[in-house]
Design an enzyme around this catalytic site. Structure first.
Site, PDB file in Angstrom:
ATOM      1  N   ALA A  49      58.324 -31.636  21.123  1.00 54.31           N
ATOM      2  CA  ALA A  49      57.608 -30.855  20.102  1.00 54.31           C
ATOM      3  C   ALA A  49      58.615 -30.159  19.195  1.00 54.31           C
ATOM      4  CB  ALA A  49      56.696 -29.828  20.753  1.00 54.31           C
ATOM      5  N   GLU A  50      58.273 -30.066  17.911  1.00 55.85           N
ATOM      6  CA  GLU A  50      59.204 -29.521  16.914  1.00 55.85           C
ATOM      7  C   GLU A  50      59.597 -28.075  17.184  1.00 55.85           C
ATOM      8  OE1 GLU A  50      56.062 -31.423  14.210  1.00 55.85           O
ATOM      9  OE2 GLU A  50      56.329 -31.251  16.376  1.00 55.85           O
ATOM     10  N   ASN A  51      58.734 -27.347  17.912  1.00 58.46           N
ATOM     11  CA  ASN A  51      59.071 -25.941  18.161  1.00 58.46           C
ATOM     12  C   ASN A  51      60.103 -25.776  19.282  1.00 58.46           C
ATOM     13  OD1 ASN A  51      57.043 -26.845  19.910  1.00 58.46           O
ATOM     14  ND2 ASN A  51      56.362 -24.783  20.366  1.00 58.46           N
TER      15      ASN A  51
END
Length: 221
Positions: A49-51
């Site tokens: 996930a990008e976070n």
């Protein structure tokens, strides 16, 4: 509504077929987030996930959520054995270096040459483009999972996107509730049909021309 949920899972199940052991996979919000439910026990992958998570596990049971642990859409998740945290700069570095094998995204429109428009409807409020631009450019395989038509009945597979592009010529595979298309050098290639739809149904509801595979796979309910 029940039927709709089944259709969503049918599309997610087909997308899951593209995932192989050992891959790093990034999932968009919506239908793509259902994909992990359709992977076999033997398929070990790292969901990214990008976070800043690599190795997301399934959704936690109610009451077991960790308020510090969420996916890029802000929903609570768990971490698998061997998973890791980074800041979002490293997470994006992984994408930009081509370390993500597959990204599975929703979309508003896809053109016949694989242009992706999935981030804004002009005039509507949006949180921003997010990681879709990088993922579309740099993931080794880009899979779009979306409804065949929008809620007004207009085709979402079009000769050229009328909505602002996220990225051009990036989509490899399109999965809708009706059919599966590969994006090839010669345009779209219809490879699979979902029951109960016929070839005629798909021709009627698709905005662009497409070629037909010699052996079209029929996917039952």
């Amino acid at each position: 509504m029940g039927m709709g949920v089944d259709i969503r899972n049918q599309m997610a199940r087909r997308a899951a077929e593209e995932i192989q052991n050992g891959m790093v996979v990034n999932l968009g919000i919506g239908i793509p987030s259902l994909v992990p439910n359709h992977l076999s026990e033997e398929t070990k992958v790292m969901f990214h996930a990008e976070n800043g998570i690599t190795g997301m596990g399934p959704s936690p049971t109610k009451g077991e959520e960790d308020e510090n642990l969420c996916n890029a859409g802000g929903f609570p998740v768990t971490l698998t054995c061997g998973g890791s945290y980074t800041d979002s700069a490293i997470a994006f570095g992984m994408i930009r270096r081509g370390k993500v094998d597959i990204t599975i995204l929703g979309s508003l429109q896809v053109s016949q040459n694989g242009d992706l428009a999935n981030w804004i409807v002009p005039g509507k409020k949006v949180p921003g483009m997010g990681g879709a631009m990088e993922l579309a450019q740099k993931a080794k395989k880009v899979i779009v999972v979306m409804n065949h038509c929008d809620k007004n009945g207009n085709p979402k597979i079009v000769p050229a996107c009328s909505l602002p592009l996220t990225s051009s010529k990036c989509v490899d595979l399109i999965i809708t509730e009706m059919a599966v298309f590969k994006v090839t050098e010669d345009g779209l290639l219809l490879t699979e049909l979902f029951a109960p739809y016929s070839l005629e149904n798909v021709v009627t509801k698709t905005g662009s021309e497409f070629n037909k595979s010699e052996n079209i796979r029929r996917i039952p309910y």
